[in-house]
Design an enzyme around this catalytic site. Structure first.
Site, short mmCIF file in Angstrom:
data_model
loop_
_atom_site.label_atom_id
_atom_site.label_comp_id
_atom_site.label_asym_id
_atom_site.label_seq_id
_atom_site.Cartn_x
_atom_site.Cartn_y
_atom_site.Cartn_z
N HIS A 121 -25.51 27.35 7.87
CA HIS A 121 -24.15 27.11 8.09
C HIS A 121 -23.73 25.85 8.45
O HIS A 121 -24.37 24.97 8.66
CB HIS A 121 -23.88 27.86 9.68
CG HIS A 121 -24.16 29.20 9.56
ND1 HIS A 121 -24.69 29.94 10.59
CD2 HIS A 121 -23.38 30.18 8.84
CE1 HIS A 121 -24.96 31.41 10.31
NE2 HIS A 121 -23.72 31.65 9.16
N CYS A 152 -24.54 29.57 18.00
CA CYS A 152 -24.53 30.99 17.25
C CYS A 152 -24.55 32.10 18.39
O CYS A 152 -24.27 33.16 18.31
CB CYS A 152 -25.46 31.25 16.13
SG CYS A 152 -26.41 30.06 15.59
N1 GLY Z 1 -31.01 34.84 11.78
C1 GLY Z 1 -29.46 34.42 11.88
C2 GLY Z 1 -29.02 34.39 10.61
O1 GLY Z 1 -29.46 34.11 9.67
O2 GLY Z 1 -27.57 34.53 10.36
#
Ligand code: GLY
Length: 292
Positions: free
Chosen positions: A199, A286
């Site tokens: 991300h 997250c």
């Molecule tokens: N394990 C978190 C993701 O890959 O989104």
């Protein structure tokens, strides 16, 4: 440092009770108190990791997570958010979705609306369904729809501007849908093409006062030229994902070089053990959705 903490506390209280005076105080102290210009947050949503959490997506190669330790680390994370002044809604574990504790990917919440995402990871796509009634208690909803995909980990807010990473999880159609919604409410956005990271916020995070914590690669990206960049070496990359909330900065424990850089810049980070989330490619940002 004591002074910084006291001053930030003063900003928090002044902001809540007298926003105009707070703004003047913030301008005067801009360079002295690094976190003073953060948008103040009031709420957070988290979800307890489920017992099959180990079946989630990971590329970390750090071994299987210890579930009981993950639960402990998650509890401490929630406590840290509360210490930062947030009221935390903690949702029950959702066995259907092993990655569901990483709630940030399911929505982008702004003052006016909550935008429900359409996660790019197929195994995570349905996680958004159970978030809708929860977010509806706080905001009206808008939606990212197919063929657009978007995950909240790819969305970095800097005041009224948003950086949206284009990754395997967020495609251009999804990013542009988000951009259109943001524009409607008076926000602007920039697309950030990415090469390798999971991300955008895996490798770059805004920590207030025009400071970015960024990987070497992101530090060179001309899109971020206007920021003061604190570079994070490749071997410390996990610590690029720090979480700035109100007058505090939370960082993963065990990254002394990053801690030193932050302290030299005037921050006083709170360290949290998040080893069991690192094993599953998850970080401090997250694990929650944060909003006013
Ligand atoms: N394990 C978190 C993701 O890959 O989104």
């Amino acid at each position: 440092m004591q002074e910084v903490a006291l001053s930030n506390e003063l900003f928090l209280h002044t902001y809540l009770y007298c926003p105009f005076v707070s703004t003047i105080l913030q301008i005067i102290n801009f360079s002295v108190f690094p976190l003073a210009l953060q948008v103040m947050m009031h709420h957070a949503i988290t979800r307890i990791p489920c017992s099959n959490y180990r079946n989630g997506i990971t590329t970390a190669n750090l071994g299987e997570p210890d579930y009981s330790l993950a639960l402990t680390q998650h509890r401490r994370y929630v406590e840290a958010l509360e210490q930062c002044g947030l009221t935390v809604t903690t949702l029950d574990p959702d066995l259907l979705y092993p990655d569901s504790c990483f709630v940030e990917d399911t929505a982008v919440v702004i003052d006016e609306v909550a935008i429900i995402t359409n996660p790019g990871a197929a195994s995570r796509r349905e996680e958004v369904k159970s978030m809708q009634p929860v977010l509806q208690q706080f905001r009206k909803l808008e939606f990212i729809t197919a063929p657009g995909t978007l995950e909240g980990g790819d969305v970095m807010q800097v005041d009224r501007h948003f950086y949206i990473g284009l990754t395997n999880r967020t495609n251009e159609a999804g990013a542009l849908q988000l951009g259109e919604i943001l524009n409607k409410y008076g926000y602007t956005f920039t697309l950030v093409p990415m090469t390798s990271a999971l991300h955008l916020k895996t490798v770059v995070n805004y920590i207030g006062n025009q400071h970015l914590l960024a990987s070497m690669e992101m530090a060179k990206n001309p899109l971020f030229n206007k920021f003061k960049i604190l570079e994070v070496a490749d071997e410390d990359l996990y610590a690029a994902n720090c979480l700035a909330i109100n007058d505090q900065l939370i960082m993963p424990a065990g990254f002394d070089r990053v801690m030193n850089t932050l302290q030299k810049t005037g921050y006083k980070p709170i360290e949290l053990e998040v080893s069991e989330f690192e094993k599953m490619d998850g970080g401090l940002t997250c694990l929650s959705l944060r909003f006013r």
